[in-house]
Design a protein around this motif. Structure first.
Motif, short mmCIF file in Angstrom:
data_model
loop_
_atom_site.label_atom_id
_atom_site.label_comp_id
_atom_site.label_asym_id
_atom_site.label_seq_id
_atom_site.Cartn_x
_atom_site.Cartn_y
_atom_site.Cartn_z
N THR A 44 -42.56 30.28 -18.46
CA THR A 44 -43.70 29.88 -19.29
C THR A 44 -44.28 28.56 -18.79
O THR A 44 -45.50 28.40 -18.65
N LEU A 45 -43.40 27.61 -18.51
CA LEU A 45 -43.85 26.29 -18.05
C LEU A 45 -44.49 26.37 -16.66
O LEU A 45 -45.52 25.73 -16.40
N LEU A 46 -43.89 27.14 -15.78
CA LEU A 46 -44.41 27.26 -14.41
C LEU A 46 -45.75 27.98 -14.35
O LEU A 46 -46.50 27.80 -13.39
N SER A 47 -46.05 28.78 -15.35
CA SER A 47 -47.27 29.59 -15.30
C SER A 47 -48.53 28.79 -15.63
O SER A 47 -49.64 29.26 -15.39
N ALA A 48 -48.36 27.58 -16.15
CA ALA A 48 -49.53 26.74 -16.44
C ALA A 48 -50.06 26.11 -15.16
O ALA A 48 -49.36 26.06 -14.14
N ARG A 49 -51.29 25.61 -15.22
CA ARG A 49 -51.89 24.95 -14.06
C ARG A 49 -51.40 23.51 -13.98
O ARG A 49 -52.12 22.56 -14.29
N ILE A 50 -50.16 23.40 -13.56
CA ILE A 50 -49.51 22.10 -13.48
C ILE A 50 -48.54 22.13 -12.30
O ILE A 50 -48.12 23.22 -11.88
N ARG A 51 -48.19 21.01 -11.75
CA ARG A 51 -47.28 20.98 -10.60
C ARG A 51 -45.95 21.63 -10.94
O ARG A 51 -45.40 21.45 -12.02
N ALA A 52 -45.40 22.35 -9.97
CA ALA A 52 -44.13 23.03 -10.19
C ALA A 52 -43.02 22.06 -10.52
O ALA A 52 -42.16 22.33 -11.37
N ASP A 53 -43.02 20.89 -9.86
CA ASP A 53 -41.95 19.93 -10.13
C ASP A 53 -42.02 19.39 -11.55
O ASP A 53 -40.99 19.09 -12.17
N ALA A 54 -43.23 19.27 -12.12
CA ALA A 54 -43.37 18.84 -13.50
C ALA A 54 -42.85 19.91 -14.45
O ALA A 54 -42.20 19.61 -15.45
N ALA A 55 -43.13 21.17 -14.13
CA ALA A 55 -42.64 22.27 -14.96
C ALA A 55 -41.11 22.33 -14.94
O ALA A 55 -40.46 22.51 -15.97
N VAL A 56 -40.54 22.18 -13.75
CA VAL A 56 -39.08 22.20 -13.62
C VAL A 56 -38.48 21.01 -14.37
O VAL A 56 -37.47 21.15 -15.09
N GLY A 57 -39.09 19.84 -14.24
CA GLY A 57 -38.60 18.66 -14.94
C GLY A 57 -38.65 18.82 -16.45
O GLY A 57 -37.74 18.40 -17.17
N ALA A 58 -39.72 19.45 -16.94
CA ALA A 58 -39.85 19.69 -18.37
C ALA A 58 -38.78 20.66 -18.87
O ALA A 58 -38.22 20.48 -19.95
N ALA A 59 -38.51 21.69 -18.08
CA ALA A 59 -37.47 22.64 -18.45
C ALA A 59 -36.12 21.94 -18.55
O ALA A 59 -35.37 22.12 -19.52
N ARG A 60 -35.81 21.12 -17.57
CA ARG A 60 -34.54 20.39 -17.59
C ARG A 60 -34.45 19.48 -18.81
O ARG A 60 -33.39 19.34 -19.43
N ALA A 61 -35.57 18.84 -19.16
CA ALA A 61 -35.58 17.95 -20.32
C ALA A 61 -35.35 18.73 -21.62
O ALA A 61 -34.58 18.31 -22.48
N LEU A 62 -36.02 19.86 -21.76
CA LEU A 62 -35.82 20.70 -22.94
C LEU A 62 -34.36 21.11 -23.08
O LEU A 62 -33.77 21.02 -24.16
N PHE A 63 -33.77 21.54 -21.97
CA PHE A 63 -32.38 21.99 -22.01
C PHE A 63 -31.43 20.82 -22.30
O PHE A 63 -30.44 20.98 -23.01
N SER A 64 -31.75 19.65 -21.77
CA SER A 64 -30.89 18.49 -22.01
C SER A 64 -30.92 18.06 -23.48
O SER A 64 -29.98 17.43 -23.97
N HIS A 65 -32.00 18.43 -24.18
CA HIS A 65 -32.11 18.16 -25.61
C HIS A 65 -31.50 19.28 -26.45
O HIS A 65 -31.66 19.29 -27.67
N GLY A 66 -30.83 20.20 -25.79
CA GLY A 66 -30.13 21.26 -26.52
C GLY A 66 -30.97 22.49 -26.82
O GLY A 66 -30.50 23.40 -27.50
N LEU A 67 -32.19 22.54 -26.29
CA LEU A 67 -33.09 23.67 -26.60
C LEU A 67 -32.87 24.77 -25.55
O LEU A 67 -33.75 25.07 -24.75
N ARG A 68 -31.70 25.37 -25.61
CA ARG A 68 -31.30 26.36 -24.60
C ARG A 68 -31.28 27.78 -25.12
O ARG A 68 -31.04 28.70 -24.35
N THR A 69 -31.49 27.97 -26.40
CA THR A 69 -31.46 29.30 -27.01
C THR A 69 -32.70 29.50 -27.86
O THR A 69 -33.33 28.51 -28.30
N PRO A 70 -33.08 30.74 -28.15
CA PRO A 70 -34.24 30.98 -29.01
C PRO A 70 -34.08 30.31 -30.38
O PRO A 70 -35.04 29.76 -30.93
#
Length: 216
Positions: A44-70
């Motif tokens: 979902t994050l990678l599909s936006a018109r944004i740099r891939a590294d920003a999308a990957v960084g955002a995913a890592r941040a979400l997961f580090s905050h415990g948002l790993r499950t629906p």
């Protein structure tokens, strides 16, 4: 010699940039509920018109905050998701994306009991059905579905080989055939997801493509 040259190019591509986006985001992809959901978030994050590294960084941040499950994603507040996205460098679309992630998480939780293996089972090996089911989720358009299937083929072998138009564009940039069928023959089955990711990377970065070509 053309076939041998294409195989050398494929090997060089795997050496230079044959790393899946899931791996880069810290997802240990397996056919189990949590990593399959994490991949959905990443796609979902990678599909936006944004740099891939920003999308990957955002995913890592979400997961580090415990948002790993629906469940965790759905129960987090809108602001908590916005803050995590911003922390990861995903600021341009953080507010709308926070809403989409929350709604998609509720959908996965309610329709598939939080387990995307059920989506896979429902499709019964039909990739077109998988694409359709993925696009039913908030924020998952055709681009997001392509990203998800490119990556998930590593653990859903019936999806492979999945090499979409973005991967084919990368192939042409490094002198490989722009046909999914021909491309799939250039690498081992277990490397197809990494190969597809590498092709996407060279489609986005001319300098990577030049490095691949220089090694052949």
């Amino acid at each position: 010699m053309r076939g041998a040259g294409e195989r050398r190019t494929a090997e060089a591509l795997l050496e230079v940039c044959g790393r899946t986006y899931a791996e880069e985001a810290g997802i240990r992809l397996r056919d189990t509920p949590q990593p399959l959901y994490q991949l959905l978030v990443l796609a979902t994050l990678l599909s936006a018109r944004i740099r891939a590294d920003a999308a990957v960084g955002a995913a890592r941040a979400l997961f580090s905050h415990g948002l790993r499950t629906p469940r965790a994603m759905a129960e987090a507040s809108w602001q908590e998701r916005v803050d995590a996205l911003g922390e990861g460098g995903y600021r341009r679309y953080d507010e709308s994306t926070s809403t989409m992630l929350g709604e998609a998480a509720e959908y996965v939780r309610d329709r598939y009991s939080g387990d995307l293996r059920r989506l896979h089972e429902d499709a019964d090996g039909d990739v077109a059905v998988l694409q359709e089911r993925l696009r039913e989720m908030k924020g998952m358009g055709p681009v997001g579905a392509d990203i998800y299937l490119r990556e998930v083929q590593a653990v859903w072998p019936d999806v492979a080989p999945y090499l979409d138009s973005k991967a084919e564009s990368g192939a042409e940039r490094v002198g490989l055939p722009g046909s999914a069928g021909k491309l799939a023959k250039l690498t081992a089955e277990e490397d197809v997801a990494a190969f597809a990711a590498g092709l996407v990377r060279v489609s986005l970065d001319k300098s990577l493509a030049e490095e691949v070509r220089s090694r052949v």
